[in-house]
Design a protein around this motif. Sequence first.
Motif, PDB file in Angstrom:
ATOM      1  N   ALA A 126      36.868  26.156  91.564  1.00  0.00           N
ATOM      2  CA  ALA A 126      37.597  25.449  90.507  1.00  0.00           C
ATOM      3  C   ALA A 126      36.638  24.641  89.637  1.00  0.00           C
ATOM      4  O   ALA A 126      35.989  23.706  90.113  1.00  0.00           O
ATOM      5  N   TRP A 246      44.993  22.170  93.836  1.00  0.00           N
ATOM      6  CA  TRP A 246      43.593  22.236  93.450  1.00  0.00           C
ATOM      7  C   TRP A 246      43.031  20.903  92.952  1.00  0.00           C
ATOM      8  O   TRP A 246      43.729  20.124  92.308  1.00  0.00           O
ATOM      9  N   ASP A 250      36.809  22.392  94.187  1.00  0.00           N
ATOM     10  CA  ASP A 250      37.312  23.125  95.355  1.00  0.00           C
ATOM     11  C   ASP A 250      36.779  24.546  95.348  1.00  0.00           C
ATOM     12  O   ASP A 250      36.705  25.197  94.297  1.00  0.00           O
TER      13      ASP A 250
END
Length: 286
Positions: A126, A246, A250
């Motif tokens: 992410a 999220w 991550d």
Amino acid sequence: MMTTVVSNLDAPLGAEVSGVDLAKPLPQSDVDAIQTAWRTRLVVVIRGQALSDPELLAFSRRFGELDPPGPNPYGEPFNKAHPEINVISNVVENGKPIGNLGDGEAVWHADMTYVDVPPKAAILHALEIPREGGGNTYFADMYAAYEAMPRELKQAVEGKRLVHDASRNSAGLLRKGYKEVRDVRETVGAMHPIVRIDPHTGRRGLFLGRRPNGYIVGLEVAESEALLDAIWAHATQSRFAMCHKWRVGDLLMWNNPAVLHRRDSFDENARRVMHRTQIKGVDRIA
């Protein structure tokens, strides 16, 4: 010196690994710990990772040969400098999407099951996340789903094979070069057993791919549709699933043949950018 810790999530599946910096070369013991968590808990969460694309690729290659992304609706890689990386994003720059899947819901699916040897693992990092939330990702354990199936449903799927549609991605977009499926008996894609046997453990699990345009070989269309509806309704129950909310940094790694996953929609005006790799499968589904 950081200590690597593996903790099971408070969910039917999933484990969090802490005490590692994936931007640095990992000792083999850490790779082994992540691999064990991935094999037993099916989803591995590693938070707080600031990775460049070369660092993401280096980490991913510790687990096997990389598989190129599947075809996208635009017919060219999103990340031209590193074509092994797929970009998952809703961002549009200069009138053109920088990534795949947009901001809508991505329905339950496993990745690239429309090929004969699907990827064994997927890794998603992410980079940008909507501030107001949304875009949560859910995973469902297909071993647990199979084991909990009613006896009649187990008997109905035993020995059956399923055609997995290659024409559309998980957001429902038609891939470049494919035609609309008008009759599921003519669906183009790989054919796999509905019940998969893990080659390392012998454990049995469902292998469903994605619902749209699926067809159980040898059945009348209405019979196939009814049986697939029953299987999917069972397999996607919340008792088999976890939800990941999220954060930037991550990194998730999941056991692709052993789980289904889906994504919530999110605000079309928010920015969500993720970079994804996948590890080449080595075993046919059997």
